[in-house]
Design an enzyme around this catalytic site. Structure first.
Site, mmCIF file in Angstrom:
data_model
loop_
_atom_site.group_PDB
_atom_site.id
_atom_site.type_symbol
_atom_site.label_atom_id
_atom_site.label_comp_id
_atom_site.label_asym_id
_atom_site.label_seq_id
_atom_site.Cartn_x
_atom_site.Cartn_y
_atom_site.Cartn_z
ATOM 1 N N THR A 190 -3.426 -8.104 -4.611
ATOM 2 C CA THR A 190 -3.521 -8.178 -3.149
ATOM 3 C C THR A 190 -4.860 -8.745 -2.709
ATOM 4 O OG1 THR A 190 -2.046 -6.347 -2.750
ATOM 5 C CG2 THR A 190 -3.590 -6.762 -1.016
ATOM 6 N N VAL A 219 9.336 -3.513 -0.616
ATOM 7 C CA VAL A 219 8.241 -3.909 0.276
ATOM 8 C C VAL A 219 7.154 -2.839 0.176
ATOM 9 C CG1 VAL A 219 7.580 -4.343 2.673
ATOM 10 C CG2 VAL A 219 9.799 -5.138 1.836
HETATM 11 N N1 ASP Z 1 -0.626 -2.579 -2.062
HETATM 12 C C1 ASP Z 1 0.144 -3.615 -2.714
HETATM 13 C C2 ASP Z 1 1.570 -3.181 -2.782
HETATM 14 O O1 ASP Z 1 1.832 -2.035 -3.090
HETATM 15 C C3 ASP Z 1 -0.321 -3.926 -4.079
HETATM 16 C C4 ASP Z 1 -1.794 -4.049 -4.240
HETATM 17 O O2 ASP Z 1 -2.580 -3.854 -3.357
HETATM 18 O O3 ASP Z 1 -2.192 -4.352 -5.336
HETATM 19 O O4 ASP Z 1 2.428 -4.000 -2.605
#
Ligand code: ASP
Length: 326
Positions: A190, A219
């Protein structure tokens, strides 16, 4: 008038002259490129340098706008686009694969001045999902569009669509194959940005490929306003990274804002409370970047590392990766 000067003289003589208020930054920007098991031992010096340079580039793209009176929304988008276009981060080019071997991306953005927000979920062909999220906020009557509908809308708005092969990277494919062998979802990535502009407005944005080997249609928190992203001039701006299901269930981004707004907690205390006292005990791994209208920045995480960086009108750019860098 004479009386007033006399009062000031007395105050100065007794060493209690009102001290000037501490200088606040006029603009500020913080970014993250994901939290997770990021340890020095599993990093090569070349890769470390690539991450540092790209994070620096993202800070520069956003801060160049802020310096010149640009808006926090523009700065957030500019910083995120640099990371979306890089294969190093799990967003845009470099997004991870679902269990079916496809890239499904989510993104959101929020304007702290008026609480307007936009998001897209499960998109497969939008080169820069953050731009589509912004178009949903500014050009539609809705907050979130998903899948085909989001892509059709993005195309109508002149946003670039690409063939799904654009998102392929060997590194993410290798992670996918590994995860498939173990049949487990893993790896956080992310990217996100939060900014304060010279007009006193906050903005936040987040863009992700989600989690490796996630179910088709899953999601995460990143496109969910209040979970992975929130911005409110009366509180703060937040972008999260980590195990999305935990961030959704704890409405993390909004709770940090609410702790400031209703409980008057300082930014760092509010952000650390959610990451260490709420998420950690229940096994929710991840972190946030947070900023308030005084230009304070907080970047707590409960994982081994988090790609992160910040810059303000008063402080040079700073980029960090591991947990033990202070
Ligand atoms: N928060 C993101 C999700 O769960 C993944 C991440 O931040 O690495 O889709």
């Amino acid at each position: 008038m004479k009386k007033l000067s006399y009062l000031f003289l007395v105050l100065i003589l007794f060493g209690c002259a009102p001290s000037p208020a501490p200088k606040q930054p006029t603009w500020a920007l913080a970014i993250h490129g994901g939290a997770g098991t990021i340890i020095k031992e599993s990093m090569t010096p070349e890769l470390e340098q690539q991450y540092q340079e790209k994070l620096g580039e993202a800070l520069k793209a956003g801060s160049n706008l802020l310096k010149n009176g640009g808006t926090s929304l523009d700065a957030v988008c500019a910083a995120i686009i640099v990371m979306e276009d890089s294969p190093l981060f799990n967003a845009g080019k470099g997004a991870v694969f679902t269990a079916e071997g496809v890239n499904e991306m989510d993104a959101s953005i929020m304007n702290g001045e008026n609480l307007m927000a936009g998001a897209v979920a499960g998109v497969k062909h939008i080169k820069n999902p953050i731009l589509a999220a912004r178009a949903v906020m500014e050009k539609s009557l809705h907050v979130m569009l998903m899948g085909d509908g989001a892509e059709k809308f993005a195309e109508q708005q002149g946003i670039e669509l690409v063939d799904s092969s654009y998102f392929f990277t060997q590194a993410r494919w290798n992670s996918y194959l590994k995860a498939r062998e173990k049949a487990t979802q893993e790896k956080f990535g992310t990217c996100g940005a939060v900014a304060l502009d010279k007009h006193g407005n906050l903005a936040a944005g987040t863009s992700t490929g989600g989690m490796t080997y996630k179910m088709k249609g899953r999601v995460g928190d990143s496109p969910i306003i209040g979970a992975g992203t929130y911005a409110d001039n009366n509180g703060c701006a937040i972008s999260a990274t980590g195990h999305g299901e935990f961030f959704i269930r704890n409405v993390v981004a909004f709770q940090i804002d609410a702790l400031m707004k209703y409980k008057h907690l300082p930014l760092d205390e509010a952000a650390r409370h959610m990451i260490f006292d709420v998420l950690k005990p229940m096994g929710g791994e991840g972190g946030v970047i947070a900023i308030d209208t005084s230009g304070n920045i907080s970047m707590p995480f409960n994982t081994a590392g988090m790609y992160r960086g910040c810059i303000t009108s008063d402080k040079n750019a700073e980029v960090k990766i591991y947990g033990d860098e202070h």
